[in-house]
Write a protein that holds these residues in place. Structure first.
Motif, mmCIF file in Angstrom:
data_model
loop_
_atom_site.group_PDB
_atom_site.id
_atom_site.type_symbol
_atom_site.label_atom_id
_atom_site.label_comp_id
_atom_site.label_asym_id
_atom_site.label_seq_id
_atom_site.Cartn_x
_atom_site.Cartn_y
_atom_site.Cartn_z
ATOM 1 N N LYS A 1 52.449 35.900 69.611
ATOM 2 C CA LYS A 1 51.330 36.897 70.425
ATOM 3 C C LYS A 1 51.559 36.010 71.738
ATOM 4 C CE LYS A 1 46.851 38.371 70.094
ATOM 5 N NZ LYS A 1 45.362 37.834 70.102
ATOM 6 N N ASP A 2 51.857 36.859 72.580
ATOM 7 C CA ASP A 2 52.020 36.361 73.965
ATOM 8 C C ASP A 2 51.040 35.628 74.740
ATOM 9 O OD1 ASP A 2 54.762 37.968 73.992
ATOM 10 O OD2 ASP A 2 54.037 39.593 74.466
ATOM 11 N N ASP A 3 49.959 36.192 74.333
ATOM 12 C CA ASP A 3 48.847 35.435 75.248
ATOM 13 C C ASP A 3 48.406 34.071 74.702
ATOM 14 O OD1 ASP A 3 47.149 35.860 72.978
ATOM 15 O OD2 ASP A 3 45.934 37.578 74.001
ATOM 16 N N ILE A 4 49.042 33.585 73.603
ATOM 17 C CA ILE A 4 48.525 32.412 73.069
ATOM 18 C C ILE A 4 49.772 31.113 73.952
ATOM 19 C CG2 ILE A 4 47.999 33.034 70.950
ATOM 20 C CD1 ILE A 4 50.275 31.730 69.619
ATOM 21 N N LEU A 5 50.784 31.796 74.565
ATOM 22 C CA LEU A 5 51.741 30.741 75.146
ATOM 23 C C LEU A 5 51.235 30.174 76.738
ATOM 24 C CD1 LEU A 5 54.886 32.602 74.349
ATOM 25 C CD2 LEU A 5 53.827 30.671 73.153
#
Lengths: 355, 355
Positions: free
Chosen positions: A204-208
């Motif tokens: 999930k992109d927004d956890i990076l």
């Protein structure tokens, strides 16, 4: 004919092997092998695009997730998950369900604190712990969906206040999952997806970008996303065969269809284990894996002769892991139910001879 | 018929491709594919043993070195070299000979100080710097033996007061080297050794364990040595094809024999570049690579039509890297000299037409 029950690298569909062999000689009639073309060629870029598209389609990956084909196996992901997600001085929560969960924990300790929310170690991992609380101050919660060695599998996933990181190496593409329930999914290809040599990562992109760590390029999910899995030369052939295998899965009706087949295979095999007085299962019935069916014999002295009988019938790969003993029949996607019946016949024949 | 001058993944011997395709269908008649057998099977262990043995034999690796087949390409080694060798607060020395050296330096900076001993950056890396001093207080000295993009190659290696770490991705097994001159050699397989997907590492055992760092298992050379390249599931097929390719090399007479062929191929091609008034080389004559022959045309408007002519003759992969332009003909081990003559014929034909 061989009946390949190996735990992995495991059985691949015969059609896929034929296509893969053809591509090694001449890829789609271009006059070159898949092994000797540039990863920047139009041919390989189409293969990688198709592989990513198939993952998204088969698992219904929602918007906001990236799909990567990396190298190094799940063991590398054991380190990359904390490297990318765990801030300095932070804490990660782990469910301890076996050796692989253990190894993942061991790697996380290089990067921060590991809190074990629950463990079934005291029973040699014969069940999946269910009553536990996931700490809301953890950077993530890590779980192993299927425990190849013990034959246990999480039949559901807990609600979590923090991103769930899941090692799905041995059951991805074998059953429907809701990708939105996870922050990070990773899986070595060599069970249901393709040959050894590539690792699927769905993130999930927004956890990076939140850990504050400086991460070398090859270990940095963000760099790999920006490079479209081609920051450097990818493992082209392993990705090619994964694409072929996923295409085969799609032609079979996709994940829902294969899940029904896997349930049918597991049902008949566990049915025989429970019915046949010479055999018994080794783990909690409600946590039984639909991928790795572990069983022993009531009389341990029967195990060697039974293995011999099985081998005579072309059954390979059923010896259990040394830490559990007995037998492990891995019934991955590509294993036909006819092979399961061959195994059941052997069990019945052996029981008949040893009444 | 195609003449594959691609820079990598590059050409592999036709015999190897045939053997590899056969192994994908049925490995040595065992009734199973190389893609679906356990890495712990007797069959795969024999393959890995043979691959390691061939590396030791072909490169005359002395006692005290370990040979590993890992994953992640040279780009991963850019980080693993400092991770394993550079103490906290330590310094490593680098020779800056191109983009790959640059990338190696960038990764080393995550782990400590990088001292550039010399650079040819100001000339877009058209030569190999020769007058430099390697600091005796560096943890190691890093060099790229062959610079694929620019067509330069170190024709000798400096004496060094500290262990030499060498990225040999694009020229390993193409010429004789003295392994004892190096502390660590690494190379992505996809030029002269096999397909993309495995990375050869040759490391001198006694340089390890001195950095004082705590290193996650998959990044730790010592762990990989103890696991015999099987700490986790290795990239079985890439190792298999590497073994087949090294076996082909042995049957050709080994490294000395192939080096003679490579010199012959390079000589005729550079000869034509120097002779033909329409073409010119791009880098210092004394540093010319015997693997990647880079050249441009005196009249840049000739480049498109020449590329077209070459393609009509089945020549593929000669477009130069965007940072250099023009052409790059990679003449790796598996490229027959007959393909070089086809390219030379095209150059002569084009010159004749454009007098």
């Amino acid at each position: 004919m061989k009946h390949n029950f190996g735990a992995g690298p495991g059985i691949l569909p015969h059609e896929v092997l034929k296509q893969a062999a053809a591509g090694v000689l001449d890829l789609n009639g271009i006059g070159l092998s898949i092994l000797e073309i540039s990863h920047r060629s139009a041919e390989f870029e189409a293969i990688l695009d198709e592989a990513v598209k198939l993952v998204k389609e088969l698992l219904e990956v929602p918007e906001g997730y990236s799909v990567l084909f990396l190298q190094g196996g799940a063991s590398t992901q054991f380190a990359l998950a904390p490297y990318n997600l765990l801030p300095e001085g932070g804490k990660a929560a782990y469910l301890e369900t076996g050796v692989w969960a253990n190894k993942a924990m061991k790697e996380a300790k290089f990067f921060g604190e590991v809190q074990v929310v629950a463990s079934s170690k005291e029973s040699n991992f014969t069940y999946i712990p269910k009553d536990f609380v996931i700490p809301a101050d953890a950077a993530y919660f890590h779980i192993t969906s299927n425990n190849t060695i013990y034959g246990t599998q999480s039949q559901s996933f807990p609600k979590s206040p923090v991103p769930v990181v899941c090692d799905m190496s041995s059951d991805i593409f074998s059953r429907k999952i809701n990708v939105a329930d996870f922050g990070l999914i990773y899986a070595g290809a060599q069970k249901n997806m393709g040959p050894a040599g590539t690792t699927l990562v769905i993130v999930k992109d927004d956890i990076l970008g939140k850990s504050g760590r400086k991460i070398p390029a090859m270990f940095n999910y963000q760099v790999q996303i920006e490079g479209g899995s081609m920051y450097n030369t990818p493992p082209c052939f392993a990705i090619y065969v994964s694409m072929l295998t996923l295409n085969w899965l799609k032609s079979k009706g996709g994940v829902a269809a294969i899940e029904a087949e896997n349930i049918a295979k597991a049902k008949v095999l566990y049915g025989e284990i429970d019915r046949n007085p010479l055999f018994k299962g080794v783990c909690a019935v409600e946590d039984r894996s639909h991928m790795n069916v572990c069983f022993v014999m009531e009389n341990p002295e029967h195990e060697k002769p039974f293995l011999k009988l099985a081998e005579e019938k072309g059954i390979v790969g059923i010896k259990g892991h040394r830490s559990v003993g007995g037998f492990r029949a891995s019934i991955y996607n590509a294993l036909p139910i006819t092979s399961v019946y061959v195994l059941i016949d052997a069990m019945q024949e052996f029981a008949e001879k040893n009444k």
